[in-house]
Design a protein around this motif. Structure first.
Motif, mmCIF file in Angstrom:
data_model
loop_
_atom_site.group_PDB
_atom_site.id
_atom_site.type_symbol
_atom_site.label_atom_id
_atom_site.label_comp_id
_atom_site.label_asym_id
_atom_site.label_seq_id
_atom_site.Cartn_x
_atom_site.Cartn_y
_atom_site.Cartn_z
ATOM 1 N N GLY A 1 17.646 28.312 31.063
ATOM 2 C CA GLY A 1 18.983 28.783 30.733
ATOM 3 C C GLY A 1 19.244 28.636 29.249
ATOM 4 N N ILE A 2 19.616 29.723 28.586
ATOM 5 C CA ILE A 2 19.968 29.695 27.163
ATOM 6 C C ILE A 2 21.448 30.006 27.067
ATOM 7 C CG2 ILE A 2 19.585 30.710 24.898
ATOM 8 C CD1 ILE A 2 16.883 30.903 27.564
ATOM 9 N N LEU A 3 22.230 29.037 26.630
ATOM 10 C CA LEU A 3 23.687 29.130 26.640
ATOM 11 C C LEU A 3 24.180 29.204 25.200
ATOM 12 C CD1 LEU A 3 24.265 26.349 29.337
ATOM 13 C CD2 LEU A 3 23.938 28.818 29.691
ATOM 14 N N ILE A 4 24.742 30.348 24.822
ATOM 15 C CA ILE A 4 25.115 30.613 23.439
ATOM 16 C C ILE A 4 26.632 30.727 23.318
ATOM 17 C CG2 ILE A 4 24.820 32.170 21.469
ATOM 18 C CD1 ILE A 4 22.292 33.246 22.881
ATOM 19 N N GLY A 5 27.221 29.918 22.424
ATOM 20 C CA GLY A 5 28.649 30.032 22.159
ATOM 21 C C GLY A 5 29.487 30.016 23.410
ATOM 22 N N THR A 6 29.308 28.992 24.234
ATOM 23 C CA THR A 6 30.020 28.932 25.504
ATOM 24 C C THR A 6 30.408 27.490 25.806
ATOM 25 O OG1 THR A 6 29.930 29.700 27.812
ATOM 26 C CG2 THR A 6 27.954 28.624 26.939
ATOM 27 N N ASN A 7 31.206 27.284 26.826
ATOM 28 C CA ASN A 7 31.627 25.960 27.271
ATOM 29 C C ASN A 7 30.905 25.571 28.557
ATOM 30 O OD1 ASN A 7 33.489 24.640 25.585
ATOM 31 N ND2 ASN A 7 35.217 25.842 26.350
ATOM 32 N N PRO A 8 30.841 24.274 28.855
ATOM 33 C CA PRO A 8 30.398 23.854 30.186
ATOM 34 C C PRO A 8 31.517 24.092 31.199
ATOM 35 C CG PRO A 8 31.071 21.952 28.910
ATOM 36 C CD PRO A 8 31.160 23.124 27.983
ATOM 37 N N PRO A 9 31.218 23.986 32.491
ATOM 38 C CA PRO A 9 32.276 24.142 33.499
ATOM 39 C C PRO A 9 33.292 23.007 33.401
ATOM 40 C CG PRO A 9 30.064 24.227 34.480
ATOM 41 C CD PRO A 9 29.906 23.712 33.094
ATOM 42 N N GLY A 10 34.488 23.259 33.917
ATOM 43 C CA GLY A 10 35.496 22.219 34.009
ATOM 44 C C GLY A 10 36.357 22.083 32.761
ATOM 45 N N HIS B 1 37.444 33.182 33.812
ATOM 46 C CA HIS B 1 37.403 32.037 32.896
ATOM 47 C C HIS B 1 38.237 30.878 33.431
ATOM 48 C CE1 HIS B 1 38.781 29.775 29.289
ATOM 49 N NE2 HIS B 1 37.515 29.910 28.939
ATOM 50 N N GLU B 2 39.429 31.182 33.938
ATOM 51 C CA GLU B 2 40.307 30.131 34.468
ATOM 52 C C GLU B 2 39.680 29.440 35.673
ATOM 53 O OE1 GLU B 2 43.147 28.842 33.179
ATOM 54 O OE2 GLU B 2 42.539 30.075 31.469
ATOM 55 N N LYS B 3 39.022 30.204 36.522
ATOM 56 C CA LYS B 3 38.360 29.608 37.686
ATOM 57 C C LYS B 3 37.250 28.660 37.245
ATOM 58 C CE LYS B 3 39.235 33.397 40.945
ATOM 59 N NZ LYS B 3 38.612 34.448 41.794
ATOM 60 N N MET B 4 36.550 29.023 36.179
ATOM 61 C CA MET B 4 35.479 28.158 35.679
ATOM 62 C C MET B 4 36.056 26.844 35.154
ATOM 63 S SD MET B 4 32.177 28.648 35.662
ATOM 64 C CE MET B 4 30.627 28.092 34.929
ATOM 65 N N LYS B 5 37.222 26.917 34.510
ATOM 66 C CA LYS B 5 37.861 25.706 33.989
ATOM 67 C C LYS B 5 38.351 24.804 35.119
ATOM 68 C CE LYS B 5 41.008 27.075 31.134
ATOM 69 N NZ LYS B 5 42.041 27.024 30.062
ATOM 70 N N GLU B 6 38.831 25.415 36.192
ATOM 71 C CA GLU B 6 39.295 24.608 37.330
ATOM 72 C C GLU B 6 38.143 23.863 37.982
ATOM 73 O OE1 GLU B 6 41.166 27.379 39.914
ATOM 74 O OE2 GLU B 6 42.878 27.757 38.586
ATOM 75 N N ASP B 7 36.981 24.486 38.030
ATOM 76 C CA ASP B 7 35.746 23.890 38.552
ATOM 77 C C ASP B 7 35.923 23.289 39.947
ATOM 78 O OD1 ASP B 7 33.065 23.295 38.546
ATOM 79 O OD2 ASP B 7 33.321 21.353 37.554
ATOM 80 N N LYS B 8 36.519 24.043 40.840
ATOM 81 C CA LYS B 8 36.676 23.574 42.209
ATOM 82 C C LYS B 8 35.337 23.453 42.934
ATOM 83 C CE LYS B 8 41.355 25.429 42.801
ATOM 84 N NZ LYS B 8 42.235 26.363 43.569
ATOM 85 N N GLU B 9 34.318 24.149 42.415
ATOM 86 C CA GLU B 9 32.992 24.113 43.046
ATOM 87 C C GLU B 9 32.137 22.949 42.548
ATOM 88 O OE1 GLU B 9 34.185 26.613 41.302
ATOM 89 O OE2 GLU B 9 34.590 28.237 42.710
ATOM 90 N N GLY B 10 32.659 22.160 41.605
ATOM 91 C CA GLY B 10 31.897 21.022 41.081
ATOM 92 C C GLY B 10 30.675 21.439 40.274
ATOM 93 N N THR C 1 36.020 38.821 39.372
ATOM 94 C CA THR C 1 36.709 37.699 38.728
ATOM 95 C C THR C 1 36.130 36.362 39.173
ATOM 96 O OG1 THR C 1 38.385 37.650 40.478
ATOM 97 C CG2 THR C 1 38.851 39.005 38.540
ATOM 98 N N ASP C 2 35.115 36.388 39.993
ATOM 99 C CA ASP C 2 34.458 35.179 40.466
ATOM 100 C C ASP C 2 33.018 35.189 39.965
ATOM 101 O OD1 ASP C 2 32.968 33.288 42.083
ATOM 102 O OD2 ASP C 2 34.698 33.239 43.427
ATOM 103 N N PHE C 3 32.633 34.140 39.261
ATOM 104 C CA PHE C 3 31.297 34.109 38.670
ATOM 105 C C PHE C 3 30.186 34.071 39.719
ATOM 106 C CE2 PHE C 3 33.683 32.684 34.884
ATOM 107 C CZ PHE C 3 33.201 33.635 33.987
ATOM 108 N N SER C 4 30.483 33.567 40.902
ATOM 109 C CA SER C 4 29.478 33.581 41.956
ATOM 110 C C SER C 4 29.114 35.017 42.350
ATOM 111 C CB SER C 4 29.978 32.819 43.194
ATOM 112 O OG SER C 4 30.030 31.437 42.934
#
Length: 302
Positions: A143-152, A223-232, A96-99
């Motif tokens: 990096g090729i980013l398809i149909g996605t959001n940026p962090p935060g 996904h929720e962790k990516m939106k929170e973007d605590k890692e900047g 559940t963590d993208f890292s």
């Protein structure tokens, strides 16, 4: 005897060449496996050229990429696509963590003896790709980013009707039109049917697609962790030296392309491609165009 031996050798070489040629398509590529920590990761590999690792969407498996998109990419790249731990043909448990997912990606590349690679990610896989190139900038060349959001946090949220379709246990063609295409467009609906038929020509596709809510929730936690973007990560992505190609549909009701404008304005490394009358899966509506842009971007940007 010599002539007979030569004919036999030639026949063997021809058979091997024919087999290798047949294996170089998405339609008949075989599943391969590598052990990464506690998971056996399933992957397929086609083509020759620059290594390009693809990270999939939520609920996506090895089977759910459009084969025409993959085959076009494989004309100029070694295309490697895989299933996350616990998803599709892979064993283990989905992190559940993208890292952690990014660490799996790098260890996966190590197992295949790939030092540097371009990376493409669709939707949830776009977050995986962003995290990988942020955490391991010395490994990812593009990096090729398809149909996605940026962090935060983003300006335009996901639409509820899209979520309702995305969380159905099984999606039919009508769902796919809404989820990945532009249902108001006749051309897009036609492309949806063509892409669907290409994907489901391979038997057993539905069998490996996650269909239970507990698995969906694991995706959503990440996904929720990516939106929170605590890692900047937003600022880190804006300052990256890794070239970024962002491919979006002009009517993506999940992750609107407008959400990328603040980041694109902050970095000189990002190119934003918006495809018309398209939704969340622009590479499936425009498989050859998307693949061509991707290959040329990898070739000509540094």
């Amino acid at each position: 005897m010599k002539t007979k031996a030569l004919k036999t050798t030639a026949a063997i070489i021809l058979a091997i060449t024919t087999f290798e040629s047949e294996a170089q398509t998405a339609e008949n590529a075989k599943n391969q496996f590598v052990q990464i920590d506690d998971a056996k990761i399933a992957y397929r590999q086609i083509g020759k050229g620059t290594p390009l690792i693809l990270a999939n969407r939520m609920r996506g498996t090895l089977d759910t990429w459009d084969p025409l998109f993959l085959n076009k990419l494989a004309e100029k790249n070694t295309v490697i696509y895989f299933d996350y731990p616990g998803i599709g043909y892979s064993t283990g448990k989905l992190p559940t963590d993208f890292s952690i997912v990014a660490n799996y990606v790098v260890k996966f590349a190590d197992a295949l003896k790939i030092k540097k690679f371009a990376m493409g990610g669709w939707s949830w896989g776009g977050y995986v790709t962003q995290t990988t190139l942020i955490d391991y900038p010395d490994r990812v060349t593009h990096g090729i980013l398809i149909g996605t959001n940026p962090p935060g946090k983003v300006d335009l949220p996901i639409q509820q009707f899209w979520v309702e379709r995305a969380l159905k246990p099984i999606n039919n063609l009508e769902d796919e039109e809404i989820l990945f295409f532009e249902p108001a467009s006749e051309a897009s609906r036609k492309a949806a049917k063509e892409s669907h038929d290409r994907i489901y020509a391979r038997p057993g596709v539905v069998d490996k697609i996650p269909s239970e809510m507990p698995v969906f929730m694991e995706y959503l936690k990440g996904h929720e962790k990516m939106k929170e973007d605590k890692e900047g990560r937003f600022e880190k992505l804006a300052g990256t030296n890794v070239p970024l190609l962002i491919i979006s549909g002009d009517n993506d009701t999940s992750v609107p392309f407008e959400n990328w404008l603040p980041l694109v304005k902050k970095t000189k490394k990002a190119q934003l491609l918006v495809l018309d009358e398209a939704g969340h899966g622009p590479q499936h509506q425009y498989p050859e165009l998307s693949a061509t842009f991707t290959s040329e971007f990898i070739k000509y940007t540094k």
